[in-house]
Scaffold this active site. Structure first.
Site, PDB file in Angstrom:
ATOM      1  N   SER A  64       0.956  -1.451   0.027  1.00 30.85           N
ATOM      2  CA  SER A  64      -0.039  -0.065   0.103  1.00 30.85           C
ATOM      3  C   SER A  64       1.001   1.233  -0.041  1.00 30.85           C
ATOM      4  O   SER A  64       1.892   1.258   0.469  1.00 30.85           O
ATOM      5  CB  SER A  64      -0.897   0.083   1.242  1.00 30.85           C
ATOM      6  OG  SER A  64      -1.599  -1.223   1.365  1.00 30.85           O
TER       7      SER A  64
HETATM    8  N1  SAH Z   1      -0.466  -4.805   4.174  1.00 30.46           N
HETATM    9  C1  SAH Z   1       0.275  -5.272   2.831  1.00 30.46           C
HETATM   10  C2  SAH Z   1      -0.737  -4.914   1.890  1.00 30.46           C
HETATM   11  C3  SAH Z   1      -0.792  -6.351   0.879  1.00 30.46           C
HETATM   12  S1  SAH Z   1      -1.631  -6.233  -0.178  1.00 30.46           S
HETATM   13  C4  SAH Z   1       1.616  -4.441   2.918  1.00 30.46           C
HETATM   14  O1  SAH Z   1       1.844  -3.678   3.872  1.00 30.46           O
HETATM   15  O2  SAH Z   1       2.395  -4.561   2.014  1.00 30.46           O
HETATM   16  C5  SAH Z   1      -3.068  -7.394   0.235  1.00 30.46           C
HETATM   17  C6  SAH Z   1      -2.697  -8.648   0.760  1.00 30.46           C
HETATM   18  O3  SAH Z   1      -3.798  -9.434   1.179  1.00 30.46           O
HETATM   19  C7  SAH Z   1      -2.066  -9.541  -0.310  1.00 30.46           C
HETATM   20  O4  SAH Z   1      -0.876 -10.223  -0.368  1.00 30.46           O
HETATM   21  C8  SAH Z   1      -3.026 -10.711  -0.700  1.00 30.46           C
HETATM   22  O5  SAH Z   1      -2.585 -12.039  -1.087  1.00 30.46           O
HETATM   23  C9  SAH Z   1      -3.544 -10.779   0.681  1.00 30.46           C
HETATM   24  N2  SAH Z   1      -5.206 -11.405   0.751  1.00 30.46           N
HETATM   25  C10 SAH Z   1      -5.840 -11.270  -0.211  1.00 30.46           C
HETATM   26  N3  SAH Z   1      -7.240 -12.023   0.292  1.00 30.46           N
HETATM   27  C11 SAH Z   1      -6.766 -12.646   1.470  1.00 30.46           C
HETATM   28  C12 SAH Z   1      -7.518 -13.566   2.538  1.00 30.46           C
HETATM   29  N4  SAH Z   1      -8.566 -13.900   2.188  1.00 30.46           N
HETATM   30  N5  SAH Z   1      -6.707 -13.849   3.563  1.00 30.46           N
HETATM   31  C13 SAH Z   1      -5.369 -13.438   3.816  1.00 30.46           C
HETATM   32  N6  SAH Z   1      -4.850 -12.704   2.871  1.00 30.46           N
HETATM   33  C14 SAH Z   1      -5.580 -12.373   1.616  1.00 30.46           C
END
Ligand code: SAH
Length: 214
Positions: A64
């Site tokens: 993000s």
């Molecule tokens: N907080 C992160 C943002 C990552 S993007 C950072 O600081 O980089 C969002 C993430 O959510 C992705 O890695 C994706 O694989 C994960 N995601 C999507 N659906 C999910 C689910 N049902 N359970 C766990 N993770 C999930």
């Protein structure tokens, strides 16, 4: 100038632009000024680590933008005594590191196994001892470490999952990018005695929250 000096110059600029964009919480700003963001980014993209954008982190996922990390963290800690937080969507782990300095304990869930493993190892090597990485489906939450003072979702669902609400403490809060008819809105949700209160905060763009593990 060494690479380290260049990074710390960029980090300073990032913090002043966060202030200009309306981030006011000094704990959030202080913490973000101590975490080097480029560590979480692939070497080829490191030059852009402090830019305003979300950036790719592999596996079709993104880190993000600094503004969104700051904004969501600020919304989460408005209440007193926030100790135990759950993050859905570990990704590269940057948001989890920011949370680890605002809360006593962070539980973070990722559904993509190689990404979960990569980030778990990175967090271990950086010595973040109060972050517990879980491989699983965030729709189920993680009851074992609950109930939580706060839950942050960093992937966009189209409903607020009931299971997550049930793992929030009374007066707990949740920040999530909810997909409403195809457009995403950042919501802050409060779990009060009188029921669940939802407030729309911003327009946002996150990767979708997907069911199941891969
Ligand atoms: N907080 C992160 C943002 C990552 S993007 C950072 O600081 O980089 C969002 C993430 O959510 C992705 O890695 C994706 O694989 C994960 N995601 C999507 N659906 C999910 C689910 N049902 N359970 C766990 N993770 C999930």
């Amino acid at each position: 100038m060494s690479i380290k000096d260049i990074s710390s110059e960029k980090l300073k600029k990032m913090i002043s632009s966060l202030k200009e964009q309306g981030i006011t919480n000094t704990s959030v700003l202080d913490i973000m000024s101590t975490i080097q963001r480029d560590i979480f980014i692939e070497p080829a993209l490191r030059a852009r680590a402090y830019d305003f954008d979300a950036l790719p982190i592999g596996f079709n996922q993104t880190i993000s933008s600094p503004y969104i990390v700051a904004k969501m963290s600020q919304l989460l800690i408005e209440a007193d005594s926030m100790k135990n937080v759950l993050e859905i969507g570990t990704g590269c782990g940057y948001q989890a590191c920011v949370l680890s300095k605002l809360f006593e304990r962070v539980t973070t869930i990722e559904r993509i196994e190689p990404l979960y493993l990569k980030t778990k190892n990175l967090l271990k090597s950086l010595n973040y001892k109060n972050i517990l990485s879980i491989y699983g489906d965030g729709f189920d939450g993680y009851k074992l470490n609950g109930p939580y003072d706060a839950i942050i979702m960093t992937a966009s669902p189209s409903i607020i999952p009931d299971k997550l609400i049930s793992q929030l403490k009374p007066n707990g809060r949740m920040v999530l990018p909810l997909n409403v008819n195809g457009s995403q809105k950042l919501y802050r949700v409060k779990n009060t005695k009188k029921g669940i209160f939802k407030k729309e905060v911003d327009d946002v763009l996150f990767v979708p929250m997907l069911e199941g593990i891969v």
